[in-house]
Design an enzyme around this catalytic site. Sequence first.
Site, PDB file in Angstrom:
ATOM      1  N   HIS A   1      30.247   0.410  -7.145  1.00 49.80           N
ATOM      2  CA  HIS A   1      31.673   0.831  -7.213  1.00 49.80           C
ATOM      3  C   HIS A   1      32.082   0.733  -5.833  1.00 49.80           C
ATOM      4  O   HIS A   1      33.334   0.195  -5.479  1.00 49.80           O
ATOM      5  CB  HIS A   1      31.842   2.396  -7.637  1.00 49.80           C
ATOM      6  N   GLU A   2      31.556   1.312  -4.719  1.00 47.03           N
ATOM      7  CA  GLU A   2      31.923   1.175  -3.371  1.00 47.03           C
ATOM      8  C   GLU A   2      32.132  -0.280  -2.954  1.00 47.03           C
ATOM      9  O   GLU A   2      32.938  -0.891  -2.146  1.00 47.03           O
ATOM     10  CB  GLU A   2      31.081   2.002  -2.524  1.00 47.03           C
TER      11      GLU A   2
ATOM     12  N   HIS B   1      35.104  -2.197  -4.089  1.00 45.06           N
ATOM     13  CA  HIS B   1      36.289  -1.961  -3.263  1.00 45.06           C
ATOM     14  C   HIS B   1      36.006  -3.001  -2.011  1.00 45.06           C
ATOM     15  O   HIS B   1      37.162  -3.496  -1.593  1.00 45.06           O
ATOM     16  CB  HIS B   1      36.217  -0.839  -2.688  1.00 45.06           C
TER      17      HIS B   1
END
EC number: 3.4.24.-
Length: 191
Positions: free
Chosen positions: A49-50, A53
């Site tokens: 997820h990170e 980004h």
Amino acid sequence: MSIFRFSQREIIDLTISVLAIAFIFSYPNFSILVFIISLIAVGSGFIFHELMHRTVARKYGAWSEFRAWYEGLILGFILKLVFGATFIAPGAVYIYKDYLTPEENGKIALAGPLTNVALAFVFFILMLIFKPGSLLYWIGIFGFHINLFLAGFNMLPIPPFDGEKVLKWNPFIWAIVGLPLIGYMLYMMFW
């Protein structure tokens, strides 16, 4: 900046964060096996997820790097150990660029929850392939549910969550992606 380049600090912050999250999700039934399941299911959801980004931000020419929020990690430990409550706020990808359009910012934000949806699909396949009760089956179940939960939580349309940025950019996309995920998250919380 290459998507494959990590600073030493970023590697340390990601490592500490993922280990802390795995512990928080494996407690109070802590065992090496439960920790490993948590590390794979929750850790992969958090890391990818990170990093998504970060990858999309770099695609738009922004400097981006994950930074742990150690106060949030400590709070998570305290809440889990003292009250049994699960709270995770391990940190975030910090993004710097003179100007990001609302579309760029929205797409950067959307990348994280969509990654969790993709991971949920992978974990769902594990549930279908492996025998109920097997280790990979349990990893599949936990990974499926936690990744959809993380996606829904992050699509909440309030700051500092991803959903707020997506809603500002494109309310229609927020509605078709965010509402089902938030609905699933609420179902998981109250079912």
